[in-house]
Scaffold this motif. Structure first.
Motif, PDB file in Angstrom:
ATOM      1  N   GLY A 155     -16.458 -11.826 -24.729  1.00 27.02           N
ATOM      2  CA  GLY A 155     -16.140 -10.401 -24.677  1.00 27.02           C
ATOM      3  C   GLY A 155     -15.729  -9.863 -26.028  1.00 27.02           C
ATOM      4  O   GLY A 155     -16.095  -8.736 -26.398  1.00 27.02           O
ATOM      5  N   LEU A 156     -14.971 -10.653 -26.787  1.00 28.82           N
ATOM      6  CA  LEU A 156     -14.549 -10.232 -28.122  1.00 28.82           C
ATOM      7  C   LEU A 156     -15.750 -10.065 -29.040  1.00 28.82           C
ATOM      8  O   LEU A 156     -15.871  -9.064 -29.761  1.00 28.82           O
ATOM      9  CB  LEU A 156     -13.564 -11.261 -28.696  1.00 28.82           C
ATOM     10  N   GLY A 157     -16.648 -11.042 -29.017  1.00 25.49           N
ATOM     11  CA  GLY A 157     -17.837 -10.957 -29.872  1.00 25.49           C
ATOM     12  C   GLY A 157     -18.735  -9.803 -29.495  1.00 25.49           C
ATOM     13  O   GLY A 157     -19.256  -9.084 -30.361  1.00 25.49           O
ATOM     14  N   ARG A 158     -18.924  -9.596 -28.192  1.00 29.76           N
ATOM     15  CA  ARG A 158     -19.782  -8.488 -27.743  1.00 29.76           C
ATOM     16  C   ARG A 158     -19.171  -7.143 -28.134  1.00 29.76           C
ATOM     17  O   ARG A 158     -19.874  -6.238 -28.594  1.00 29.76           O
ATOM     18  CB  ARG A 158     -19.968  -8.535 -26.224  1.00 29.76           C
ATOM     19  N   ALA A 159     -17.857  -7.011 -27.959  1.00 23.55           N
ATOM     20  CA  ALA A 159     -17.189  -5.754 -28.316  1.00 23.55           C
ATOM     21  C   ALA A 159     -17.369  -5.456 -29.798  1.00 23.55           C
ATOM     22  O   ALA A 159     -17.601  -4.302 -30.190  1.00 23.55           O
ATOM     23  CB  ALA A 159     -15.710  -5.837 -27.963  1.00 23.55           C
TER      24      ALA A 159
ATOM     25  N   ASN B 156      -7.808  -4.635 -29.616  1.00 24.02           N
ATOM     26  CA  ASN B 156      -8.047  -4.270 -28.222  1.00 24.02           C
ATOM     27  C   ASN B 156      -7.836  -5.470 -27.309  1.00 24.02           C
ATOM     28  O   ASN B 156      -7.263  -5.342 -26.214  1.00 24.02           O
ATOM     29  CB  ASN B 156      -9.463  -3.727 -28.045  1.00 24.02           C
ATOM     30  N   ALA B 157      -8.279  -6.641 -27.746  1.00 28.85           N
ATOM     31  CA  ALA B 157      -8.114  -7.850 -26.937  1.00 28.85           C
ATOM     32  C   ALA B 157      -6.642  -8.195 -26.753  1.00 28.85           C
ATOM     33  O   ALA B 157      -6.258  -8.796 -25.737  1.00 28.85           O
ATOM     34  CB  ALA B 157      -8.848  -9.021 -27.585  1.00 28.85           C
ATOM     35  N   GLY B 158      -5.814  -7.817 -27.719  1.00 26.05           N
ATOM     36  CA  GLY B 158      -4.381  -8.074 -27.646  1.00 26.05           C
ATOM     37  C   GLY B 158      -3.603  -6.971 -26.955  1.00 26.05           C
ATOM     38  O   GLY B 158      -2.377  -6.913 -27.092  1.00 26.05           O
ATOM     39  N   GLY B 159      -4.301  -6.107 -26.237  1.00 25.75           N
ATOM     40  CA  GLY B 159      -3.616  -5.054 -25.498  1.00 25.75           C
ATOM     41  C   GLY B 159      -3.237  -3.859 -26.346  1.00 25.75           C
ATOM     42  O   GLY B 159      -2.354  -3.076 -25.962  1.00 25.75           O
ATOM     43  N   ARG B 160      -3.880  -3.709 -27.527  1.00 29.17           N
ATOM     44  CA  ARG B 160      -3.615  -2.595 -28.433  1.00 29.17           C
ATOM     45  C   ARG B 160      -2.143  -2.538 -28.843  1.00 29.17           C
ATOM     46  O   ARG B 160      -1.565  -1.452 -28.988  1.00 29.17           O
ATOM     47  CB  ARG B 160      -4.045  -1.268 -27.798  1.00 29.17           C
ATOM     48  N   SER B 161      -1.553  -3.694 -29.034  1.00 30.37           N
ATOM     49  CA  SER B 161      -0.154  -3.780 -29.444  1.00 30.37           C
ATOM     50  C   SER B 161      -0.066  -4.362 -30.839  1.00 30.37           C
ATOM     51  O   SER B 161      -0.857  -5.229 -31.223  1.00 30.37           O
ATOM     52  CB  SER B 161       0.643  -4.665 -28.477  1.00 30.37           C
ATOM     53  N   GLY B 162       0.896  -3.900 -31.607  1.00 29.57           N
ATOM     54  CA  GLY B 162       1.103  -4.421 -32.954  1.00 29.57           C
ATOM     55  C   GLY B 162       0.377  -3.599 -33.988  1.00 29.57           C
ATOM     56  O   GLY B 162      -0.807  -3.281 -33.829  1.00 29.57           O
ATOM     57  N   ARG B 163       1.094  -3.252 -35.059  1.00 27.42           N
ATOM     58  CA  ARG B 163       0.503  -2.456 -36.135  1.00 27.42           C
ATOM     59  C   ARG B 163      -0.016  -3.335 -37.272  1.00 27.42           C
ATOM     60  O   ARG B 163      -0.750  -2.869 -38.131  1.00 27.42           O
ATOM     61  CB  ARG B 163       1.529  -1.467 -36.677  1.00 27.42           C
ATOM     62  N   SER B 164       0.402  -4.583 -37.313  1.00 25.93           N
ATOM     63  CA  SER B 164      -0.052  -5.522 -38.334  1.00 25.93           C
ATOM     64  C   SER B 164      -0.788  -6.662 -37.650  1.00 25.93           C
ATOM     65  O   SER B 164      -0.698  -6.834 -36.414  1.00 25.93           O
ATOM     66  CB  SER B 164       1.140  -6.072 -39.118  1.00 25.93           C
ATOM     67  N   LEU B 165      -1.505  -7.481 -38.427  1.00 21.56           N
ATOM     68  CA  LEU B 165      -2.193  -8.619 -37.835  1.00 21.56           C
ATOM     69  C   LEU B 165      -1.193  -9.575 -37.204  1.00 21.56           C
ATOM     70  O   LEU B 165      -1.436 -10.120 -36.122  1.00 21.56           O
ATOM     71  CB  LEU B 165      -3.026  -9.337 -38.897  1.00 21.56           C
ATOM     72  N   ALA B 166      -0.051  -9.769 -37.859  1.00 19.63           N
ATOM     73  CA  ALA B 166       0.982 -10.628 -37.279  1.00 19.63           C
ATOM     74  C   ALA B 166       1.434 -10.080 -35.928  1.00 19.63           C
ATOM     75  O   ALA B 166       1.642 -10.833 -34.959  1.00 19.63           O
ATOM     76  CB  ALA B 166       2.171 -10.753 -38.232  1.00 19.63           C
ATOM     77  N   GLY B 167       1.572  -8.748 -35.842  1.00 18.16           N
ATOM     78  CA  GLY B 167       1.961  -8.131 -34.584  1.00 18.16           C
ATOM     79  C   GLY B 167       0.890  -8.264 -33.519  1.00 18.16           C
ATOM     80  O   GLY B 167       1.189  -8.495 -32.339  1.00 18.16           O
ATOM     81  N   VAL B 168      -0.376  -8.115 -33.913  1.00 11.73           N
ATOM     82  CA  VAL B 168      -1.482  -8.272 -32.963  1.00 11.73           C
ATOM     83  C   VAL B 168      -1.480  -9.681 -32.393  1.00 11.73           C
ATOM     84  O   VAL B 168      -1.605  -9.892 -31.174  1.00 11.73           O
ATOM     85  CB  VAL B 168      -2.825  -7.967 -33.652  1.00 11.73           C
TER      86      VAL B 168
ATOM     87  N   ALA C  65     -11.550  -4.850 -32.526  1.00  9.68           N
ATOM     88  CA  ALA C  65     -11.877  -5.585 -31.304  1.00  9.68           C
ATOM     89  C   ALA C  65     -10.774  -6.579 -30.963  1.00  9.68           C
ATOM     90  O   ALA C  65     -10.402  -6.746 -29.790  1.00  9.68           O
ATOM     91  CB  ALA C  65     -13.216  -6.307 -31.466  1.00  9.68           C
ATOM     92  N   LEU C  66     -10.216  -7.231 -31.992  1.00  6.74           N
ATOM     93  CA  LEU C  66      -9.119  -8.173 -31.768  1.00  6.74           C
ATOM     94  C   LEU C  66      -7.867  -7.438 -31.288  1.00  6.74           C
ATOM     95  O   LEU C  66      -7.149  -7.918 -30.398  1.00  6.74           O
ATOM     96  CB  LEU C  66      -8.839  -8.940 -33.062  1.00  6.74           C
TER      97      LEU C  66
END
Length: 534
Positions: free
Chosen positions: A350-354, A325-337, A322-323
């Motif tokens: 929206g994040l919580g509902r997703a 997706n909220a970041g535009g589905r970019s980044g392969r690692s948490l740092a990248g997200v 969900a996080l």
């Protein structure tokens, strides 16, 4: 790079080339040829099947789902197409749809063993272990001598708690292929070995016979270490753990810099933000049980899920997805997200509902509460607190030395990025220091928001600590929570065997049994400000 021949304008020739490219693993070429053909092959499921499988192999999950949906739609009686469609949905964490597709495939006649094994993995990912056993059993019936099918069936039996059946299948796996190294480790972990019943000689012989095989060295040394530990030979056990992990670390490399960047990115995202922001999604269903792996998260989950109002959803990746997706589905690692997440992000509701809606695929919503026990959600605590203000967050804490040792001696699956630290004892210690500092950061910013539950307190005074746990979750007392060993739910974690026995102190102060082997770790933690008792 392979290219189509001059005859490639003939659709039949292009299809032949695409199928051949898929068979030899040339995914880009298979995809390119199939997608050239797709507009001219309406109603031809095979073209979309090739394009979809190739896309899935290249981790292009949405594209794979689209093609495989069309393949299954064009040829609904083809179980292989449905199985790959289900697999793509499963990898995309669309588990309810994946199970529906898998069920349709299972109902069809003519499924081959590979297809059935694929369906078993789809069910396993969705925590549907009963159907998984049936799929794996049918695969083994078709090809009894296939080690991989036997291993998967054994693991499903182990998850369900049928250790006798698991043992038979792990032994059949090794008999079918003596080089199926994972089978040796799984067999060693299944039961406590004794002087009369062990595999010490067989393991030592295999280690000596395959000095240059990284997988053999990893799995066999870890298996031998576990059996030596069962027999009380802790120094030799530690030496074998070290040799096994070193083989894996040589192949995968250290993760220290990557881990440090991840922790820094999490703290940096919250450094300049107020502790409380706009309200999130008001669901009170989620109970997050998190913390360092091997710190008692599975035990806590089993206790909570004995309560009539609580369902165990297992280790879910849904919040991280969900996080992402909220970041535009970019980044392969948490740092990248986090680098791609808008610094002005405010859609906490929206994040919580997703997240909550995403968990419906694994059976949440049937009880007032569900437990998500993914340990590494401790990295997401700041986001969880904002997105789900009514969710409960429980962080397990365990003696730092025992925590680090248990992570180091646990053979996590190769290639998992979240566990790279565990390939070296001192890297594990460094990771623990960063975890401890992050928890202090969350405590300072959100006082009272997190229950830090100590594993040793749970072991020493189960009733009092369980009352504290239930009280924090707003749950009434139920005696059943004291009898977690009777929990019949499947367990798909490293603690699957351990949590089916009653509470005991076998793992408390385990680190002291290893003597001076752990002195470097103790110094590292002490120098980092962690109190380590003598």
């Amino acid at each position: 790079m392979n290219r189509p021949t001059g005859r490639g304008t003939d659709p039949r020739e292009l299809y032949r080339q695409a199928a051949a490219a898929l068979d030899r693993g040339d995914w880009p070429l298979a995809q390119r040829l199939a997608e050239v053909l797709a507009p001219h092959a309406r109603g031809h499921g095979g073209v979309h099947y090739i394009a979809g499988v190739a896309a899935l192999q290249m981790q292009q999950v949405p594209r794979a789902i689209n093609h495989l949906r069309q393949a299954a739609g064009h040829d609904p009686a083809q179980p292989g197409y449905l199985a790959q469609y289900a697999r793509a949905l499963s990898i995309g964490h669309r588990h309810a749809e994946a199970i529906a597709a898998a069920d349709r495939a299972m109902a069809l006649a003519g499924a081959d063993a590979v297809t059935l094994d694929t369906l078993g993995s789809v069910y396993s990912r969705a925590n549907a272990h009963g159907p998984a056993i049936e799929a794996y059993r049918r695969a083994c019936a078709l090809v009894p001598g296939h080690a991989g099918f036997r291993f998967n069936l054994a693991t499903s039996h182990m998850v369900h708690g049928d250790l006798d059946a698991a043992q038979r299948e792990y032994e059949a796996c090794i008999a079918a292929d003596p080089g199926y190294w994972r089978g040796y480790l799984a067999l060693a972990q299944l039961r406590r070995c004794t002087p009369e019943h062990n595999h010490l000689q067989a393991l030592a012989e295999q280690i000596a016979s395959h000095p240059d095989d990284t997988d053999a060295q990893l799995y066999l040394h870890m298996a031998l270490g576990k059996e030596l530990e069962d027999l009380g030979d802790y120094p030799r056990a530690f030496d074998h753990y070290t040799r096994g992990k070193a083989a894996q670390r040589k192949r995968e490399g250290p993760s220290t810099e990557r881990d440090a960047a991840m922790f820094a990115a999490v703290r940096r995202w919250f450094d300049d933000r107020p502790a409380a922001e706009a309200s999130g999604y008001d669901s009170a269903e989620p109970v997050f049980v998190l913390g360092m792996p091997r710190s008692g998260t599975t035990l806590t989950d089993r206790i909570l899920s004995m309560h009539s109002q609580v369902h165990s959803a297992g280790e879910l990746a849904d919040f991280g997805i969900a996080l992402w997706n909220a970041g535009g589905r970019s980044g392969r690692s948490l740092a990248g997200v986090l680098a791609n997440l808008d610094p002005g992000f405010r859609d906490w509701e929206g994040l919580g509902r997703a997240y909550v809606e995403g968990t419906r695929a694994v059976g949440t919503g049937r009880t007032p509460r569900f437990v998500d026990k993914l340990p590494h959600n401790f990295l997401h605590i700041g986001f969880i607190a904002r997105a789900l203000p009514n969710a409960k967050i429980i962080c397990l804490r365990r003696n730092p030395m025992d925590t680090c040792l248990s992570n180091f001696r646990q053979p996590f699956a190769p290639g998992l990025p979240d566990y790279g630290y565990a390939l070296d004892l001192l890297d594990t210690g460094r990771y623990y220091l960063q975890f401890d500092a992050l928890m202090a950061f969350w405590r300072q910013r959100m006082p009272g928001r997190i229950l830090e539950l100590h594993y040793e307190a749970l072991v020493d005074d189960q009733a009092r600590t369980t009352r504290e746990l239930l009280g924090f979750c707003g749950l009434p007392w139920e005696d059943a929570c004291l009898h977690f060993e009777h929990n019949q739910a499947p367990v798909a974690t490293a603690s699957a065997v351990q949590v089916r026995s009653g509470m005991n102190r076998d793992s408390v102060q385990r680190w002291k049994r290893y003597g001076d082997r752990l002195d470097p770790l103790r110094r590292l933690l002490s120098d980092g400000g962690i109190a380590v008792e003598a």
